[in-house]
Design a protein around this motif. Structure first.
Motif, PDB file in Angstrom:
ATOM      1  N   SER A  99       0.854  -1.185   0.000  1.00 20.86           N
ATOM      2  CA  SER A  99       0.000   0.000   0.000  1.00 20.86           C
ATOM      3  C   SER A  99       0.887   1.230   0.000  1.00 20.86           C
ATOM      4  CB  SER A  99      -0.907   0.024   1.227  1.00 20.86           C
ATOM      5  OG  SER A  99      -1.586   1.263   1.322  1.00 20.86           O
ATOM      6  N   ALA A 100       0.615   2.157  -0.908  1.00 21.71           N
ATOM      7  CA  ALA A 100       1.405   3.388  -0.966  1.00 21.71           C
ATOM      8  C   ALA A 100       1.040   4.351   0.151  1.00 21.71           C
ATOM      9  CB  ALA A 100       1.199   4.070  -2.321  1.00 21.71           C
ATOM     10  N   HIS A 101      -0.090   4.084   0.828  1.00 24.13           N
ATOM     11  CA  HIS A 101      -0.593   4.990   1.863  1.00 24.13           C
ATOM     12  C   HIS A 101       0.469   5.281   2.924  1.00 24.13           C
ATOM     13  CE1 HIS A 101      -3.401   6.623   4.900  1.00 24.13           C
ATOM     14  NE2 HIS A 101      -2.721   5.894   5.752  1.00 24.13           N
ATOM     15  N   HIS A 102       1.192   4.259   3.358  1.00 18.91           N
ATOM     16  CA  HIS A 102       2.135   4.398   4.467  1.00 18.91           C
ATOM     17  C   HIS A 102       3.410   5.138   4.069  1.00 18.91           C
ATOM     18  CE1 HIS A 102      -0.356   1.592   6.776  1.00 18.91           C
ATOM     19  NE2 HIS A 102      -0.456   0.914   5.656  1.00 18.91           N
ATOM     20  N   ILE A 120      10.820   4.844  -8.174  1.00 16.10           N
ATOM     21  CA  ILE A 120       9.846   4.009  -8.885  1.00 16.10           C
ATOM     22  C   ILE A 120       9.071   3.219  -7.839  1.00 16.10           C
ATOM     23  CG2 ILE A 120       9.512   2.126 -10.525  1.00 16.10           C
ATOM     24  CD1 ILE A 120      12.107   2.976 -11.876  1.00 16.10           C
ATOM     25  N   LEU A 121       7.777   3.429  -7.765  1.00 17.93           N
ATOM     26  CA  LEU A 121       6.928   2.764  -6.769  1.00 17.93           C
ATOM     27  C   LEU A 121       5.943   1.837  -7.469  1.00 17.93           C
ATOM     28  CD1 LEU A 121       5.882   2.450  -3.839  1.00 17.93           C
ATOM     29  CD2 LEU A 121       4.403   4.427  -4.281  1.00 17.93           C
ATOM     30  N   LEU A 140      13.640  -1.626  -1.853  1.00 19.28           N
ATOM     31  CA  LEU A 140      12.910  -1.549  -0.586  1.00 19.28           C
ATOM     32  C   LEU A 140      11.525  -2.142  -0.775  1.00 19.28           C
ATOM     33  CD1 LEU A 140      13.769   2.139   0.347  1.00 19.28           C
ATOM     34  CD2 LEU A 140      14.563   0.135   1.604  1.00 19.28           C
ATOM     35  N   GLY A 141      10.968  -2.643   0.324  1.00 18.79           N
ATOM     36  CA  GLY A 141       9.607  -3.153   0.294  1.00 18.79           C
ATOM     37  C   GLY A 141       8.813  -2.611   1.472  1.00 18.79           C
ATOM     38  N   VAL A 142       7.502  -2.539   1.305  1.00 24.54           N
ATOM     39  CA  VAL A 142       6.600  -2.165   2.387  1.00 24.54           C
ATOM     40  C   VAL A 142       5.512  -3.218   2.433  1.00 24.54           C
ATOM     41  CG1 VAL A 142       4.984  -0.444   3.281  1.00 24.54           C
ATOM     42  CG2 VAL A 142       7.053   0.293   2.083  1.00 24.54           C
TER      43      VAL A 142
END
Length: 295
Positions: A99-102, A120-121, A140-142
């Motif tokens: 989720s890009a929210h965080h 780049i997301l 990186l990862g979320v």
């Protein structure tokens, strides 16, 4: 075996074809084809199946790609090390997130401090986040959990409870809460297998001795949101990701007992890649923004 042959193979594999590899390397297609052909002939091995102008990796090709991914990632790290003085003024940082929210406030701060860096997301579920890191397709990862594997360095970004949500016209919309037992008898709209939200719900329902049955299974958070908004059932999301949507009403979940129905959103990277300047800079800004160091 020559470096140029391995490089040609690697780019054909990751670009999905000889012409796209040639464009990426700024070479002619015959030159790329010749390097791959020489590599195959020298070792009497088939690396690609060529069918109807398409190339598909063979089993041996897949194994070689795993090696060349590491090889060219090491080359990139060496380049970063030798270019440290300009690493934070340019370059590309690749992030895959569930989720890009965080990341909104962190990305804004990172861009203000390092305006020359291209970010780049990409988005996907937790399984695809882990896979992209292992494949060196992301720096990186979320994801919605703190991974137990020692392969990763982690920082906790936030913790929030999982909530249910329904369409505003749903009979439940006038309530503030709904119990786990009630949810077991309602039409549920669940994420796909591999989603951490779904995994937490499966564990919570199992601990309570209740069935968790999807009336509708949808890939992606937005798909679930649209189905629920149209009256398709009850959806689930972490409270932090619910956002503002006049079509929907969120309900706190009760009756979960000791089950952990909360999401730890984590920023992670492979331990072997934590020394990269851009990775370090992003972790530092995440910590300044309130992230809690992991391990």
């Amino acid at each position: 075996m020559r470096f140029v042959q391995l490089r040609a193979f690697h780019y054909v594999a990751i670009c999905g074809g000889f012409s796209r590899a040639a464009e990426e390397l700024r070479l002619t297609q015959p030159a790329i084809s010749d390097q791959v052909r020489k590599l195959e002939e020298e070792y009497d091995i088939l690396l690609f199946n060529r069918v109807k102008k398409q190339v598909v990796l063979t089993a041996q090709g897949e194994r070689l790609l795993e090696i060349t991914r590491r090889m060219f990632d090491c080359e990139a790290q060496a380049h970063d090390l030798l270019s440290e003085s300009r690493a934070l003024r340019s370059g590309t940082l690749r992030i895959t997130a569930d989720s890009a929210h965080h990341l909104r406030h962190i990305l804004a701060r990172f861009r203000s401090v390092h305006p020359g860096v291209r970010v780049i997301l990409r988005t996907g579920n937790s399984d695809s986040v882990i896979a992209s890191l292992h494949a060196y397709e992301a720096d990186l990862g979320v994801l919605g959990d703190m991974p137990a594997s020692r392969d990763f360095v982690t920082t906790r970004l936030s913790t929030s409870p999982i909530v249910a949500f329904v369409a505003r016209r749903d009979p439940l919309a006038g309530r503030a809460t709904v119990s786990l037992a009630e949810l077991a008898g309602l039409p549920l709209v669940l994420r796909e297998e591999g989603s951490k939200t779904r995994g937490k719900l499966e564990a919570g329902f199992a601990a309570a001795g209740l069935p968790l049955v999807a009336a509708i299974e949808a890939e992606g958070r937005e798909a679930v949101r649209e189905i629920v908004a149209a009256g398709g059932g009850v959806g689930f999301v972490s409270a932090a990701e619910f956002g503002a949507d006049a079509r929907l009403v969120q309900l706190a979940i009760t009756g979960a007992g000791s089950a952990d129905l909360s999401m730890d959103e984590a920023l992670i990277c492979l331990r072997e890649r934590q020394s990269g300047k851009l990775v370090q800079a992003f972790f530092e800004i995440a910590a300044e923004a309130g992230g809690a160091p992991g391990r």
